[in-house]
Design a protein around this motif. Structure first.
Motif, PDB file in Angstrom:
ATOM      1  N   ASP A  32      -2.919  11.595   7.969  1.00 40.56           N
ATOM      2  CA  ASP A  32      -2.502  10.453   8.776  1.00 40.56           C
ATOM      3  C   ASP A  32      -1.936   9.314   7.933  1.00 40.56           C
ATOM      4  O   ASP A  32      -1.541   8.277   8.479  1.00 40.56           O
ATOM      5  CB  ASP A  32      -3.703   9.905   9.571  1.00 40.56           C
ATOM      6  CG  ASP A  32      -4.113  10.832  10.694  1.00 40.56           C
ATOM      7  OD1 ASP A  32      -3.217  11.470  11.290  1.00 40.56           O
ATOM      8  OD2 ASP A  32      -5.326  10.930  10.971  1.00 40.56           O
ATOM      9  N   SER A  33      -1.894   9.489   6.605  1.00 47.33           N
ATOM     10  CA  SER A  33      -1.544   8.377   5.716  1.00 47.33           C
ATOM     11  C   SER A  33      -0.082   8.457   5.258  1.00 47.33           C
ATOM     12  O   SER A  33       0.410   9.527   4.883  1.00 47.33           O
ATOM     13  CB  SER A  33      -2.448   8.380   4.484  1.00 47.33           C
ATOM     14  OG  SER A  33      -3.800   8.243   4.868  1.00 47.33           O
ATOM     15  N   LEU A  34       0.583   7.321   5.291  1.00 46.47           N
ATOM     16  CA  LEU A  34       1.925   7.214   4.727  1.00 46.47           C
ATOM     17  C   LEU A  34       1.810   7.042   3.219  1.00 46.47           C
ATOM     18  O   LEU A  34       1.165   6.106   2.735  1.00 46.47           O
ATOM     19  CB  LEU A  34       2.658   6.016   5.335  1.00 46.47           C
ATOM     20  CG  LEU A  34       4.026   5.702   4.746  1.00 46.47           C
ATOM     21  CD1 LEU A  34       5.035   6.813   5.051  1.00 46.47           C
ATOM     22  CD2 LEU A  34       4.542   4.350   5.276  1.00 46.47           C
ATOM     23  N   VAL A  35       2.429   7.952   2.480  1.00 50.69           N
ATOM     24  CA  VAL A  35       2.438   7.855   1.018  1.00 50.69           C
ATOM     25  C   VAL A  35       3.558   6.940   0.561  1.00 50.69           C
ATOM     26  O   VAL A  35       3.355   6.025  -0.229  1.00 50.69           O
ATOM     27  CB  VAL A  35       2.577   9.262   0.373  1.00 50.69           C
ATOM     28  CG1 VAL A  35       2.662   9.159  -1.139  1.00 50.69           C
ATOM     29  CG2 VAL A  35       1.415  10.145   0.795  1.00 50.69           C
ATOM     30  N   LYS A  36       4.758   7.181   1.083  1.00 48.37           N
ATOM     31  CA  LYS A  36       5.881   6.306   0.797  1.00 48.37           C
ATOM     32  C   LYS A  36       7.031   6.603   1.744  1.00 48.37           C
ATOM     33  O   LYS A  36       7.120   7.686   2.329  1.00 48.37           O
ATOM     34  CB  LYS A  36       6.347   6.460  -0.662  1.00 48.37           C
ATOM     35  CG  LYS A  36       6.903   7.823  -1.015  1.00 48.37           C
ATOM     36  CD  LYS A  36       7.365   7.836  -2.477  1.00 48.37           C
ATOM     37  CE  LYS A  36       7.908   9.208  -2.879  1.00 48.37           C
ATOM     38  NZ  LYS A  36       8.383   9.218  -4.276  1.00 48.37           N
ATOM     39  N   THR A  37       7.902   5.623   1.898  1.00 50.09           N
ATOM     40  CA  THR A  37       9.121   5.797   2.653  1.00 50.09           C
ATOM     41  C   THR A  37      10.211   6.307   1.736  1.00 50.09           C
ATOM     42  O   THR A  37      10.355   5.828   0.602  1.00 50.09           O
ATOM     43  CB  THR A  37       9.550   4.471   3.303  1.00 50.09           C
ATOM     44  OG1 THR A  37       8.512   4.023   4.194  1.00 50.09           O
ATOM     45  CG2 THR A  37      10.840   4.637   4.088  1.00 50.09           C
ATOM     46  N   LEU A  38      10.961   7.281   2.190  1.00 51.70           N
ATOM     47  CA  LEU A  38      12.009   7.907   1.370  1.00 51.70           C
ATOM     48  C   LEU A  38      13.361   7.292   1.725  1.00 51.70           C
ATOM     49  O   LEU A  38      13.651   7.010   2.885  1.00 51.70           O
ATOM     50  CB  LEU A  38      12.032   9.408   1.595  1.00 51.70           C
ATOM     51  CG  LEU A  38      10.703  10.146   1.358  1.00 51.70           C
ATOM     52  CD1 LEU A  38      10.817  11.606   1.759  1.00 51.70           C
ATOM     53  CD2 LEU A  38      10.277  10.022  -0.099  1.00 51.70           C
ATOM     54  N   ALA A  39      14.194   7.127   0.728  1.00 50.84           N
ATOM     55  CA  ALA A  39      15.514   6.538   0.934  1.00 50.84           C
ATOM     56  C   ALA A  39      16.405   7.491   1.716  1.00 50.84           C
ATOM     57  O   ALA A  39      16.450   8.690   1.420  1.00 50.84           O
ATOM     58  CB  ALA A  39      16.158   6.200  -0.411  1.00 50.84           C
ATOM     59  N   LEU A  40      17.126   6.959   2.683  1.00 49.18           N
ATOM     60  CA  LEU A  40      18.045   7.780   3.471  1.00 49.18           C
ATOM     61  C   LEU A  40      19.353   7.983   2.719  1.00 49.18           C
ATOM     62  O   LEU A  40      19.689   7.257   1.809  1.00 49.18           O
ATOM     63  CB  LEU A  40      18.306   7.112   4.819  1.00 49.18           C
ATOM     64  CG  LEU A  40      17.078   6.948   5.730  1.00 49.18           C
ATOM     65  CD1 LEU A  40      17.472   6.337   7.055  1.00 49.18           C
ATOM     66  CD2 LEU A  40      16.404   8.309   5.966  1.00 49.18           C
TER      67      LEU A  40
END
Length: 218
Positions: A210-218
């Motif tokens: 359920d945890s966000l590790v990181k947002t990835l660049a589009l």
């Protein structure tokens, strides 16, 4: 069901991939197992085993320039359980081959989250793509198929399945009164590959359970 109803009810689609795969997906598109094997010229006995056999574990395949693609495991679909589930004389090898020729997305975020938190996957990181349903489905509408269940899972019970499990959008049963699907859509399935997938990605992120590790660049 009408396409307009489908995209209104499911405005986002979700795809779960191996961690670190987003950069290759941007370059090559979203590939089925068959498309991956074609791109990296995998043939012979290895190809047959990967297309028609049960992958109990992840498998790495390699490109000539050092690229690495990881084919995801099929833990929930062992041969013996699949054999019990298949109808109409379909062999497990045929089912594996069929599924390996498709790109799968979830129509419901709840189903994605269920998979992310499954015992086999909740301790691992995954790249998750959130897709804009309307333009994606409309571009590939003629080949899109819908499925009301997880076609690659035989637990906790090997529910019966056959080719009729997959329906075109227009053939998917809907209420005459409301136009809404009689059975909620679980999987939205694309043929072979989506080479221009990056055009439809609204969000890419690395998650663990359920945890966000990181947002990835589009």
């Amino acid at each position: 069901m009408k396409t307009e109803v489908l995209v209104e009810k499911y405005p986002r689609l979700f795809h779960m991939a191996e961690p670190g795969s987003w950069e290759l997906i941007k370059e090559y598109g979203l590939l089925s197992t068959r498309a991956s094997l074609d791109r990296f010229n995998i043939d012979g006995e290895l190809r047959q085993n990967l297309e028609e056999g049960h992958r109990a574990k992840k498998v790495k395949i390699y490109g000539k320039e050092g690229q690495v693609v990881i084919l995801r495991d099929q833990k929930p679909m062992p041969h013996d359980r699949l054999e019990k589930a298949l109808e109409d004389g379909i062999a497990p090898e045929e089912w594996y081959r069929f599924l390996n020729s498709k790109v799968f997305t979830w129509a419901q975020e709840e189903r994605l989250n269920r998979l992310l938190n499954a015992r086999e996957y909740r301790n691992d990181e995954h790249d998750v793509l959130v897709l804009d349903s309307a333009p994606l489905i409309k571009r590939y509408e003629e080949s899109v198929m819908l499925c009301h269940m997880n076609s690659g899972n035989t637990f906790p019970y090997p529910h019966r399945r056959g080719w009729e499990l997959f329906q075109s959008i227009s053939d998917y049963k809907a209420s005459d009164r409301t136009g809404q699907p009689i059975k909620p859509v679980a999987e939205v399935v694309f043929e072979y590959s989506i080479p221009d997938i990056k055009e439809f990605v609204l969000e890419a992120k690395r998650v663990k359970g359920d945890s966000l590790v990181k947002t990835l660049a589009l």
